[in-house]
Scaffold this active site. Structure first.
Site, PDB file in Angstrom:
ATOM      1  N   ASP A 198       4.689   4.064  -5.463  1.00  0.00           N
ATOM      2  CA  ASP A 198       3.419   3.405  -5.176  1.00  0.00           C
ATOM      3  C   ASP A 198       2.930   3.787  -3.786  1.00  0.00           C
ATOM      4  OD1 ASP A 198       3.247   2.088  -7.619  1.00  0.00           O
ATOM      5  OD2 ASP A 198       4.478   0.409  -6.914  1.00  0.00           O
TER       6      ASP A 198
ATOM      7  N   HIS B 298       2.340   9.038  -8.535  1.00  0.00           N
ATOM      8  CA  HIS B 298       2.161   7.586  -8.608  1.00  0.00           C
ATOM      9  C   HIS B 298       2.942   6.956  -9.758  1.00  0.00           C
ATOM     10  CE1 HIS B 298       0.416   3.913  -7.337  1.00  0.00           C
ATOM     11  NE2 HIS B 298      -0.702   4.415  -6.851  1.00  0.00           N
TER      12      HIS B 298
END
Length: 460
Positions: free
Chosen positions: A437, A433
């Site tokens: 995203d 992450h």
């Protein structure tokens, strides 16, 4: 000039390695590119080739574990002697010496006879002789210029043991074989007494086992696994391949912000196309792709449209790779290896199928080279064969994503209020992450599904 033979460093994580087997005898002439030794590392067993030419002189015995970069042997000119440790002078020529050997030199170390005459012997031969308390003056050397090498000492000990030992002990004491080969023979049910070794001094090599039929059928697998499966109360050290996996996976989870998406994809078109290819390519040399081969090709093509998934994080920046090198996980004894298909997006599907099979076979047989395990920019791993639908794969350090593949199963699609059977599987995409995203990761999965729904595009 003597050429040093150093233990190669295979991969960025290798700290040391074990010389499982010397593939040429001491005193033999080797050319550049000849297989010199069998090296066992925490990742893989591999044959190491000579980087020069000359008369081979080992300085450490088979079975020794040494650090990467350590001196393990020499390649010498005819009549040349290896340098003396700590001596900065040029290598001496056989038959000469920088200083006379003292007449009182002990015979056990092989440097001199009782009358003070110099005995030509290798350091390894002297070490082996000293440990076995063998007088080197009793041996005939088979090395260059009559030099006594370690094989001469081992042959002498083997001959002595065969004359003195009872038949029940001959296999253990006489047959020259590495611990690894002895273990493989036991697993395969092969009696080493009936195997003719092709190595130095009759040493039995892995290739000799491959050419020998087992004496008995292998122990069948049960629900508990193979006969060597762990048992309650065992202590399993995190060493070798298992230790490397433990360290890398722990570091991966500590250093990345990992999140996993689950995504179900339709495989009807892939299943249908694969059945057609089985018929159409039955009389050709083209390999029929497996379901995983279709997924490998689709995963590589989808990375072209979503380069954020084909990247690495270092120095506080996301580095997008220019090339797409696809790693795929292969379960092997004691762990997992990840062979790499380079430039996978540019390869036609039959070539993907051919390379994946060759690499997987080499990994399971212990024949894969270090270069074939390096450089993956994205990885695919499958547990579908074990009946798993969804799981959370752990990203390989250096990548930002890994794709997990579940089992092929029946699904249901409703058409005009009527159920229709479909074929589906679940993809598990774990991504870092920090670099990607959730939305871009989901878009990658949607592109992957679109490719699998129209698999003709994957053939080229």
């Amino acid at each position: 000039m003597a050429v040093e033979v150093l233990l190669p460093k295979i991969g960025l994580t290798m700290q040391d390695g074990t010389i499982d087997e010397w593939l040429v005898p001491a005193g033999a002439f080797v050319s550049e590119g000849d297989a010199l030794l069998r090296l066992a590392t925490d990742k893989v067993d591999v044959d190491v080739e000579a980087e020069g030419q000359g008369v081979f002189h080992p300085v450490v015995p088979a079975g020794t574990t040494v650090p990467a970069g350590a001196l393990i042997g020499w390649l010498l000119a005819d009549g040349e002697r290896p340098p003396v440790p700590g001596d900065a002078s040029e290598p001496a020529v056989a038959g000469t010496t920088s200083q006379a050997a003292p007449a009182t030199a002990p015979t056990v170390n092989g440097t001199a006879t009782r009358d003070g005459t110099r005995i030509l012997s290798s350091p390894n031969a002297r070490r082996v002789a000293a440990e076995a308390r063998v007088d080197l003056s009793c041996l005939r050397g088979t090395g260059p210029g009559g030099r006594i090498v370690s094989e001469d000492v081992e042959d002498f000990l083997a001959a002595e043991a065969s004359r003195q030992a009872p038949a029940s002990l001959i296999e253990e004491q006489v047959i020259p074989v590495s611990p690894l080969v002895r273990r493989l023979a036991k697993e395969r049910g092969i009696d080493l007494a009936g195997v003719r070794g092709s190595g130095a001094g009759g040493r039995i090599r892995r290739a000799d086992l491959d050419a020998t039929a087992p004496a008995a059928a292998p122990v069948p697998r049960t629900s508990r696994g193979p006969a060597t499966a762990p048992r309650p109360g065992d202590v399993l050290p995190l060493t070798g391949m298992r230790g490397t996996i433990a360290r890398r996976m722990h570091a991966s989870l500590q250093e990345m912000a990992q999140l996993t998406h689950g995504y179900e994809v339709r495989m009807d078109a892939v299943v249908t196309l694969r059945e057609q290819l089985k018929k159409e390519w039955a009389d050709s040399d083209l390999p029929v792709p497996s379901l995983n081969d279709f997924l490998l090709k689709a995963a590589a093509l989808a990375l072209r449209e979503h380069p954020l998934l084909n990247a690495g994080v270092r120095e506080d920046a996301v580095h997008l790779h220019e090339d797409i090198h696809l790693g795929f996980a292969v379960a092997v004894e004691g762990g997992l290896l990840v062979p790499v298909i380079e430039d996978a997006a540019d390869l036609p599907l039959p070539e993907i199928a051919r390379r994946s099979r060759q690499l997987a076979d080499a990994a399971r047989a212990g024949r894969i080279s270090p270069a074939q395990l390096e450089g993956a920019t994205f990885t695919v791993t499958s547990l579908g064969g074990y009946g798993i639908d969804f799981f959370t794969p752990v990203i390989n350090p250096g990548n930002v994503a890994i794709l997990g593949v579940g089992r092929l199963k029946d699904g249901v699609e409703w058409v005009d209020d009527q159920p229709r059977r479909t074929r589906v599987l679940t993809l598990s995409l774990t991504f870092d992450h920090r670099a990607v995203d959730g939305a871009p990761a989901a878009e990658y999965l949607r592109t992957l599904e679109a490719l699998l729904r129209t698999p003709l595009r994957l053939l080229v």
